[in-house]
Design a protein around this motif. Structure first.
Motif, PDB file in Angstrom:
ATOM      1  N   GLY A 111      -5.300  -2.975  -8.919  1.00  0.00           N
ATOM      2  CA  GLY A 111      -5.455  -2.114  -8.582  1.00  0.00           C
ATOM      3  C   GLY A 111      -5.442  -0.849  -6.913  1.00  0.00           C
ATOM      4  O   GLY A 111      -6.371  -1.076  -6.221  1.00  0.00           O
ATOM      5  N   GLN A 112      -5.135  -2.581  -6.487  1.00  0.00           N
ATOM      6  CA  GLN A 112      -5.428  -1.998  -4.698  1.00  0.00           C
ATOM      7  C   GLN A 112      -4.200  -1.240  -4.411  1.00  0.00           C
ATOM      8  O   GLN A 112      -3.462  -1.051  -3.360  1.00  0.00           O
ATOM      9  CB  GLN A 112      -5.044  -2.846  -3.891  1.00  0.00           C
ATOM     10  CG  GLN A 112      -6.020  -4.346  -4.039  1.00  0.00           C
ATOM     11  CD  GLN A 112      -6.802  -5.323  -2.929  1.00  0.00           C
ATOM     12  OE1 GLN A 112      -5.257  -5.760  -2.732  1.00  0.00           O
ATOM     13  NE2 GLN A 112      -7.405  -6.153  -3.807  1.00  0.00           N
ATOM     14  N   SER A 158      -9.382  -3.181 -12.562  1.00  0.00           N
ATOM     15  CA  SER A 158      -9.227  -2.824 -11.515  1.00  0.00           C
ATOM     16  C   SER A 158      -7.905  -1.498 -11.237  1.00  0.00           C
ATOM     17  O   SER A 158      -8.119  -1.187 -10.236  1.00  0.00           O
ATOM     18  CB  SER A 158      -8.775  -3.727 -11.052  1.00  0.00           C
ATOM     19  OG  SER A 158      -7.320  -3.905 -10.758  1.00  0.00           O
ATOM     20  N   HIS A 218      -3.125   2.386  -4.148  1.00  0.00           N
ATOM     21  CA  HIS A 218      -3.809   3.149  -3.944  1.00  0.00           C
ATOM     22  C   HIS A 218      -2.658   4.697  -3.776  1.00  0.00           C
ATOM     23  O   HIS A 218      -2.957   5.804  -4.033  1.00  0.00           O
ATOM     24  CB  HIS A 218      -4.754   3.340  -2.794  1.00  0.00           C
ATOM     25  CG  HIS A 218      -5.717   2.667  -3.022  1.00  0.00           C
ATOM     26  ND1 HIS A 218      -6.596   2.663  -4.490  1.00  0.00           N
ATOM     27  CD2 HIS A 218      -6.705   1.649  -1.805  1.00  0.00           C
ATOM     28  CE1 HIS A 218      -7.660   1.923  -4.090  1.00  0.00           C
ATOM     29  NE2 HIS A 218      -7.375   0.870  -2.679  1.00  0.00           N
ATOM     30  N   ASN A 219      -1.428   4.169  -3.429  1.00  0.00           N
ATOM     31  CA  ASN A 219       0.109   4.831  -3.470  1.00  0.00           C
ATOM     32  C   ASN A 219       0.588   4.878  -4.932  1.00  0.00           C
ATOM     33  O   ASN A 219       1.650   6.309  -4.477  1.00  0.00           O
ATOM     34  CB  ASN A 219      -0.307   4.994  -2.458  1.00  0.00           C
ATOM     35  CG  ASN A 219      -0.481   5.448  -1.169  1.00  0.00           C
ATOM     36  OD1 ASN A 219      -0.642   7.100  -1.027  1.00  0.00           O
ATOM     37  ND2 ASN A 219      -0.343   4.670   0.013  1.00  0.00           N
ATOM     38  N   GLN A 247       5.094   3.796  -3.945  1.00  0.00           N
ATOM     39  CA  GLN A 247       4.363   4.517  -5.247  1.00  0.00           C
ATOM     40  C   GLN A 247       5.518   4.564  -6.397  1.00  0.00           C
ATOM     41  O   GLN A 247       4.545   5.070  -7.570  1.00  0.00           O
ATOM     42  CB  GLN A 247       5.251   6.302  -4.389  1.00  0.00           C
ATOM     43  CG  GLN A 247       4.862   5.665  -3.650  1.00  0.00           C
ATOM     44  CD  GLN A 247       5.616   7.286  -3.126  1.00  0.00           C
ATOM     45  OE1 GLN A 247       5.575   8.127  -3.165  1.00  0.00           O
ATOM     46  NE2 GLN A 247       5.403   6.809  -1.532  1.00  0.00           N
ATOM     47  N   HIS A 300       0.843  -0.865   0.122  1.00  0.00           N
ATOM     48  CA  HIS A 300       0.406   0.639   0.012  1.00  0.00           C
ATOM     49  C   HIS A 300       1.179   1.236   0.241  1.00  0.00           C
ATOM     50  O   HIS A 300       0.551   2.748  -0.817  1.00  0.00           O
ATOM     51  CB  HIS A 300      -1.056   0.039   1.230  1.00  0.00           C
ATOM     52  CG  HIS A 300      -1.525  -1.436   1.190  1.00  0.00           C
ATOM     53  ND1 HIS A 300      -2.706  -0.962  -0.076  1.00  0.00           N
ATOM     54  CD2 HIS A 300      -2.077  -2.219   2.071  1.00  0.00           C
ATOM     55  CE1 HIS A 300      -3.395  -2.221   0.111  1.00  0.00           C
ATOM     56  NE2 HIS A 300      -3.259  -2.977   1.635  1.00  0.00           N
ATOM     57  N   ASN A 319      -8.631   2.262 -10.431  1.00  0.00           N
ATOM     58  CA  ASN A 319      -9.112   2.486  -8.870  1.00  0.00           C
ATOM     59  C   ASN A 319      -7.800   3.178  -8.494  1.00  0.00           C
ATOM     60  O   ASN A 319      -7.593   3.528  -7.677  1.00  0.00           O
ATOM     61  CB  ASN A 319      -9.422   0.644  -8.334  1.00  0.00           C
ATOM     62  CG  ASN A 319     -10.433   0.955  -7.944  1.00  0.00           C
ATOM     63  OD1 ASN A 319     -11.160   1.480  -8.347  1.00  0.00           O
ATOM     64  ND2 ASN A 319     -11.084  -0.643  -8.074  1.00  0.00           N
ATOM     65  N   LEU A 320      -6.978   3.057  -9.508  1.00  0.00           N
ATOM     66  CA  LEU A 320      -5.668   3.723  -8.918  1.00  0.00           C
ATOM     67  C   LEU A 320      -5.806   5.665  -8.915  1.00  0.00           C
ATOM     68  O   LEU A 320      -5.021   5.805  -9.870  1.00  0.00           O
ATOM     69  CB  LEU A 320      -4.619   3.182 -10.122  1.00  0.00           C
ATOM     70  CG  LEU A 320      -4.502   1.754 -10.161  1.00  0.00           C
ATOM     71  CD1 LEU A 320      -2.933   1.334 -11.504  1.00  0.00           C
ATOM     72  CD2 LEU A 320      -3.639   1.056  -8.712  1.00  0.00           C
ATOM     73  N   PHE A 321      -6.292   5.851  -8.196  1.00  0.00           N
ATOM     74  CA  PHE A 321      -6.665   7.377  -7.496  1.00  0.00           C
ATOM     75  C   PHE A 321      -5.661   8.281  -8.304  1.00  0.00           C
ATOM     76  O   PHE A 321      -5.444   9.669  -9.215  1.00  0.00           O
ATOM     77  CB  PHE A 321      -7.899   7.535  -7.221  1.00  0.00           C
ATOM     78  CG  PHE A 321      -8.836   6.656  -7.088  1.00  0.00           C
ATOM     79  CD1 PHE A 321      -9.691   6.961  -8.497  1.00  0.00           C
ATOM     80  CD2 PHE A 321      -9.147   5.868  -6.160  1.00  0.00           C
ATOM     81  CE1 PHE A 321     -10.828   6.226  -8.287  1.00  0.00           C
ATOM     82  CE2 PHE A 321     -10.158   4.904  -6.292  1.00  0.00           C
ATOM     83  CZ  PHE A 321     -11.050   5.678  -7.454  1.00  0.00           C
ATOM     84  N   ASN A 322      -4.869   7.950  -7.190  1.00  0.00           N
ATOM     85  CA  ASN A 322      -3.308   8.447  -6.966  1.00  0.00           C
ATOM     86  C   ASN A 322      -2.092   8.429  -8.499  1.00  0.00           C
ATOM     87  O   ASN A 322      -1.513   8.883  -8.747  1.00  0.00           O
ATOM     88  CB  ASN A 322      -2.760   8.706  -5.871  1.00  0.00           C
ATOM     89  CG  ASN A 322      -3.281   8.855  -4.885  1.00  0.00           C
ATOM     90  OD1 ASN A 322      -3.722  10.266  -5.175  1.00  0.00           O
ATOM     91  ND2 ASN A 322      -3.872   8.025  -3.977  1.00  0.00           N
TER      92      ASN A 322
END
Length: 346
Positions: A281-282, A302, A284-285, A263, A260, A305-308
């Protein structure tokens, strides 16, 4: 001026840059401008077993340098002069031989923080006297290049303060695959690990996944690497994962979704990876993703879900695959990598 220690090459985007001899000679001249006992940097070259006169004039030479570099050629007999160097913090040993014995005076280098062993021969060298390194209680960085790492690398030493380790063009199977000792016990403080061009690495030992403080893991140009352990998800502090040019790697473990804090992820030139796991997709960072020459790799839904995720760098086909997800990732920049033309250097 920063003293350089040998004509050497480094890699950047798979291109090689050679240091000019003139810079090296200038550094040596600057280093040798003062008496040996007053120099902050001591650079020695021993060719054909011809020891410097001032090394043989005294029964035991004591130097105060912070940096000590010793280069020997293929004729060196490993008969080291007696020396004390208690103030040395950086030691560079450059050699060209199939068998190399570490100097006994290393044992007294209580302030040593950085150790570089660079074999500029053609094949990895067998290094003896390895247990001497067990006395280096302040060692924080080690770089081994073209060295056959013995099994006692884990069994007889505790690298309690070691933070960064680089293994380049080394034979490492005997050290990690055959040892019964825990890798995490040997390297409890390791945060940065580089394994590059280590051709006997076929599977990353599970023990590396117990290095819970690891923040950067770079496994590149290991052309026989077939698999990564499912326990990769245990590296909860990992921020950078590079798998560049591991051409036989075929799959990423689903546990990668547990990283998590990750980067930066580099999968460039991993031709065998045909799809990313759904768990990607998990991450998130995740900020930056390299997928150069990964045109055959399918993207799971997925990835929306990589919003960042800020930047994807890939070839034209990979970039086109990512453009389908661009409406869901408005902050994403998709960049097509272009090969650097080095013809002008010829």
């Amino acid at each position: 001026m920063i003293a350089t220690f040998d004509v050497h090459f480094v890699t950047y985007n798979e291109h090689f840059v050679t240091q000019h001899d003139l810079l090296r000679e200038l550094a040596i001249r600057e280093s040798n401008s003062k008496g040996i006992e007053h120099r902050k940097r001591v650079i020695l070259e021993i060719n054909e077993n011809k020891i410097h006169e001032w090394l043989t004039e005294e029964n035991e030479l004591s130097i105060r340098a912070k940096l000590l570099s010793i280069s020997t050629d293929e004729t060196f007999s490993s008969s080291w002069p007696s020396m004390q160097a208690p103030e040395v913090e950086v030691l560079l040993l450059n050699f060209q031989t199939g068998k190399y014995s570490l100097p006994e005076f290393i044992e007294g280098m209580n302030k040593l923080k950085v150790l570089v062993l660079y074999n500029y021969g053609f094949v990895p060298a067998e290094v003896s006297n390895f247990p001497l390194l067990g006395s280096l209680s302040n060692l924080k960085r080690i770089r081994l290049e073209k060295v056959s790492i013995p099994s006692l690398f884990l069994t007889s030493m505790k690298w309690r303060k070691l933070e960064k380790m680089s293994l380049v063009m080394c034979n490492i199977g005997q050290a990690f695959n055959k040892s019964t000792n825990k890798i995490s016990d040997a390297f409890p403080k390791l945060v940065d690990l580089t394994i590059d061009y280590c051709n006997d690495l076929e599977e990353l030992p599970t023990g590396f996944c117990d290095l819970v403080l690891l923040r950067k893991l770079s496994i590149t140009n290991c052309h026989k690497l077939l698999a990564l352990p499912e326990e990769m998800g245990n590296l909860l502090d990992l921020e950078v994962l590079r798998l560049n040019s591991c051409i036989e790697l075929t799959v990423l473990p689903g546990s990668i979704g547990g990283l998590h804090k990750l980067q930066i992820l580099d999968l460039s030139d991993c031709f065998g990876v045909k799809e990313l796991p759904e768990q990607i997709g998990q991450l998130h960072n995740l900020r930056k993703l390299y997928m150069i020459e990964c045109s055959g790799c399918e993207l799971p839904s997925s990835v929306m879900n990589l919003f960042n995720l800020k930047e994807v760098i890939g070839d034209e086909e990979t970039a086109e695959s990512w453009r389908h997800f661009k409406p869901c990732l408005p902050s994403l920049t998709i960049r097509v990598h272009k090969e650097i033309n080095l013809n002008w250097l010829r």
